[in-house]
Every structure is written in structure tokens, then in C-alpha cells.
Design a protein around this motif. Structure first.
Motif, PDB file in Angstrom:
ATOM      1  N   UNK A 210      44.507  69.165 110.908  1.00 13.25           N
ATOM      2  CA  UNK A 210      45.181  69.596 109.648  1.00 13.25           C
ATOM      3  C   UNK A 210      46.190  70.825 109.734  1.00 13.25           C
ATOM      4  N   UNK A 211      47.077  70.218 110.623  1.00 12.82           N
ATOM      5  CA  UNK A 211      48.228  71.179 110.797  1.00 12.82           C
ATOM      6  C   UNK A 211      48.127  72.250 112.251  1.00 12.82           C
ATOM      7  N   UNK A 222      54.422  73.773 111.361  1.00 12.01           N
ATOM      8  CA  UNK A 222      54.804  73.898 110.083  1.00 12.01           C
ATOM      9  C   UNK A 222      54.327  72.524 109.283  1.00 12.01           C
ATOM     10  N   UNK A 223      53.587  72.775 108.196  1.00 11.88           N
ATOM     11  CA  UNK A 223      53.113  71.432 107.473  1.00 11.88           C
ATOM     12  C   UNK A 223      54.074  71.057 106.588  1.00 11.88           C
ATOM     13  N   UNK A 228      48.570  76.458 104.692  1.00  8.29           N
ATOM     14  CA  UNK A 228      48.247  77.093 105.777  1.00  8.29           C
ATOM     15  C   UNK A 228      47.518  76.059 106.788  1.00  8.29           C
ATOM     16  N   UNK A 229      47.776  76.262 108.174  1.00  5.05           N
ATOM     17  CA  UNK A 229      46.877  75.309 109.107  1.00  5.05           C
ATOM     18  C   UNK A 229      45.366  75.299 108.845  1.00  5.05           C
ATOM     19  N   UNK A 230      44.842  74.168 108.877  1.00  9.04           N
ATOM     20  CA  UNK A 230      43.549  73.788 108.533  1.00  9.04           C
ATOM     21  C   UNK A 230      43.141  73.573 106.961  1.00  9.04           C
ATOM     22  N   UNK A 231      43.909  74.127 106.059  1.00  9.34           N
ATOM     23  CA  UNK A 231      43.750  73.730 104.829  1.00  9.34           C
ATOM     24  C   UNK A 231      43.434  72.151 104.578  1.00  9.34           C
ATOM     25  N   UNK A 232      42.341  71.857 103.878  1.00  5.73           N
ATOM     26  CA  UNK A 232      41.898  70.383 103.900  1.00  5.73           C
ATOM     27  C   UNK A 232      42.376  69.642 102.724  1.00  5.73           C
ATOM     28  N   UNK A 233      43.481  70.522 101.868  1.00  2.00           N
ATOM     29  CA  UNK A 233      44.089  69.991 100.835  1.00  2.00           C
ATOM     30  C   UNK A 233      45.273  69.565 101.255  1.00  2.00           C
ATOM     31  N   UNK A 234      46.239  68.746 100.170  1.00  2.00           N
ATOM     32  CA  UNK A 234      47.351  68.403 100.534  1.00  2.00           C
ATOM     33  C   UNK A 234      47.795  67.220 101.665  1.00  2.00           C
TER      34      UNK A 234
END
Length: 384
Positions: A210-211, A222-223, A228-234
Motif C-alpha cells: 500500500x505505497x 508517492x501514491x 499516506x503509505x499503508x493507508x488501506x483505503x483509496x
């Protein structure tokens, strides 16, 4: 005896003479300055005229309406010259038939002897560097990034969102549309890059969680969704080349980025049909002419690529990193396959595949029409 009046007259004459001489001298100085100014003005006019002519020529050659537009069109060339001239760089910008500059990395020709694997993978030049007539290809230019979508044209450009939700045939066509010598990366070319990494004792990391990298969590990119890195949404797809240098094939700013994780990459040159491999004999061979083998996969789906087994052995399958040998079993990545129907390959892994991502990661689970937000492609180029 001289009178006082005569002396005064003499002084006046002397003063007048000096004044006349000074006036003449000043006149000469002014005349000289005027001549210099005239000359400079003439030179400036000449330079201005030349600049105007050169600007007009630039516009005429480029076919664009303004000098600014002509210069903007050459920006990729200027940047490319700067990059290619940097110390240690084998990266440059290559102009395609669509008018786009692409950031490409050179993989020079090598033999299996060069990488110390002749006893395991065969002798002579790696097949990625052989044309149909067996002549040698001095170097292959591999996209520094996966392809991105620019006005429905494939382009290799840093900082862009990888092209995704594209099926096998469309990905292959978009790469070929870039012009003569352009194509979607082949199994042999992927193998050449991977074996180069192995020979140099390095395997790149990537966006596998996740980024960020699942094992080295301080490494992130950069997603495309800005989260943010490891944000499991989006959508945690990373923008091309925005990860650290350790995410490039040689660990430098001039390497091939994002081979591991981020998005799976369609690969040309082999497929699985009813659990039998069909393989190309050379780069660019029409798919209808690929050689059908009687070898399939007997085990290993969902596990490490190095633990899978095949129903037989073939030198080409070893060279394509489908069949393992002792030296290549250390390549990281998982294996997924479906033994029924036609299955086209993609390699590298996905942004949430964790330790199953890697240079050897291989999916043979989907047909040619499959599309997904985590599947893209990478162009390559061979000078004709």
C-alpha cells in the motif's frame, strides 16, 4: 622692449591655441565614440537579425507556431542530453513515433558465461540479444518506468500514474504503436534484467504494501491518490519512479524502477494453454508461430516461485525464468496459475502482495482480456 599689451596679446593667442587644440581633441574623442557606438549598434542589429532568422528556422523545422512551442517540444531532448551525459548513466530520452520522449535504460549484451551461469542456463549470448537471423543486438533499451497514458498513447515518464486496466492485446498494441523497434517487454528481456540483478548480487525492493515496502517500511513512494503509505483505503498505486533508489534494478537513480510490486506487468513471448507452455523462438515472433511444448505446471500455485514444479524440462523455459535452476531459485516472488484455457503472463507483483512480489513473481491465472487497476505494461526498444 616688449610692451605689456604685446605680452597680454601673446598670452591670449597661446590660450586660444590651446583651446583650439583641446576642442579638436574632444571632437576626435566624440567622433571615435560615435563610431564605436555606430559599430556596436550595427553588430547588435546583425545579431538580432541572425536570432530572428534562427528562431524562424526553429519554428519552420518544428512545424510549430512559436519559438516557445518549438523549444518546449525539444525539452525532452535537452533533459535527455543532460541525463545521458551524467557520470555512470546508461539512461537517456528516446523519441518515439508519437512525438513523445521516453526515459529508457540500456541493458548491454552479455553471455551466460559473463554472469557465471553457462553450466546452468546454456552457453553463448543471452537470447534476449539475438535477432531472428541470429545477429547480435548490442543493447536493449528498457523503460525506466512502466508505461503511462498520455492522450491514449503509451509513454515512459517519471512521476506519472502507471497505465492500468489494460488487457494483454491492447498493452501490446500500444507499445508497438510507439514505432519501429518498440514493443512490450518480452519474457527473455525480463529474464535479462533479472539475471543482471542476480549476477550483481542485488534484487530491487518496491511498493509491496500500500505505497511502501512490506519488509522495509520506511521505504515508500508517492501514491497516486495522495494518501499516506499503508493507508488501506483509496488506490495505493505509486507514481512512476517515486520510490527510493533501492526500488531500481541497479540501486542507482539511473536504474529501471518498479519492477517489483506496484502493478503487475504484462509479458510477451510465452503463455500457458490448457497447462502446456507455448514459447516464442525470438523477440517479435508472431504469437501464432510460437512453439507448443508438452510441459506444464504440476504444483506451486499460491506459493513461492522457487518451490513450483513442472512436468518436464526445457532450456528455453529455464532461460525465461519459468523453470528454476539452482542459481535462479534465489529470485523472489510467488506463482499463481490456472491450468484450464489460455493464460497470459504478468510478472513482478502487486501493491499488496508483500513477500510474494519479486523479479520472479509470475501470474498465469488470467486470460488476454483481463483488466485491472493493478495491471500495466512496460515498453522496450531495440534500434533497427
Amino acid at each position: 622692449m616688449t610692451t605689456t599689451t604685446e605680452q597680454e596679446i601673446a598670452k591670449l593667442v597661446s590660450a586660444s591655441t590651446k583651446l583650439t587644440e583641446e576642442v579638436a581633441l574632444q571632437k576626435d574623442r566624440l567622433t571615435g565614440a560615435a563610431n564605436i557606438a555606430t559599430t556596436k549598434a550595427s553588430e547588435s542589429a546583425s545579431h538580432a537579425q541572425k536570432a530572428t532568422e534562427e528562431a524562424a528556422k526553429a519554428v519552420q523545422i518544428s512545424g510549430l507556431d512559436t519559438v516557445d512551442a518549438a523549444l518546449a517540444a525539444r525539452e525532452g531532448e535537452f533533459v535527455g542530453n543532460a541525463v545521458s551525459n551524467a557520470t555512470g548513466s546508461r539512461m537517456k530520452q528516446i523519441l518515439d513515433a508519437n512525438g513523445n520522449y521516453n526515459t529508457m535504460v540500456s541493458i548491454p549484451c552479455f553471455t551466460f558465461d559473463d554472469i557465471g551461469m553457462a553450466d546452468l542456463l546454456g552457453t553463448g549470448v543471452h537470447p534476449a540479444f539475438l535477432r531472428q537471423d541470429a545477429s547480435i543486438i548490442p543493447e536493449i533499451w528498457v523503460g525506466a518506468y512502466t508505461a503511462s497514458n498520455k492522450s491514449n498513447k503509451a509513454v515512459v515518464q517519471g512521476g506519472a500514474d502507471p497505465w492500468n486496466t489494460i488487457n494483454f492485446d491492447d498493452a501490446k498494441a500500444k507499445c508497438a504503436e510507439m514505432g519501429s523497434g518498440w514493443h512490450m517487454i518480452t519474457a527473455m528481456e525480463w529474464s535479462a534484467v533479472s539475471l543482471w540483478c542476480l549476477a550483481n548480487g542485488f534484487q530491487p525492493d518496491g511498493n509491496t504494501e500500500y505505497g511502501r515496502n512490506h519488509a522495509k517500511k520506511f521505504q515508500s513512494c508517492k501514491r497516486m491518490d495522495g494518501k499516506a503509505p499503508n493507508d488501506r483505503t483509496g488506490t495505493p498505486r505509486g507514481l512512476c519512479g517515486t520510490g527510493p533508489d533501492s526500488w531500481r534494478h541497479d540501486g542507482t537513480p539511473f536504474g529501471i524502477s518498479d519492477l517489483v510490486g506496484n502493478v503487475w506487468e504484462w509479458i510477451d513471448g510465452f503463455k500457458l494453454v490448457d497447462n502446456k507452455f507455448h514459447v516464442a523462438s525470438y523477440s517479435g515472433q508472431p504469437e501464432a508461430d510460437w512453439t507448443a511444448t508438452d510441459i506444464g505446471i504440476t504444483s506451486g500455485s499460491g506459493g513461492a516461485w522457487g518451490s513450483s514444479t513442472l512436468s518436464g524440462s526445457d532450456p528455453i523455459l529455464k532461460q525465461m525464468l519459468i523453470e528454476q535452476v539452482d542459481a535462479t531459485k534465489t529470485l523472489e516472488g510467488g506463482l499463481w496459475f490456472n491450468a484450464v484455457g489460455e493464460r497470459l503472463p504478468f510478472r513482478g507483483g502487486f501493491w499488496y502482495d508483500g513477500s510474494n512480489c519479486g523479479l520472479a513473481a509470475l501470474s498465469l491465472s488470467f486470460g488476454r482480456s483481463a483488466r485491472g487497476s493493478g495491471v500495466g505494461c512496460r515498453p522496450a526498444f531495440i534500434a533497427v
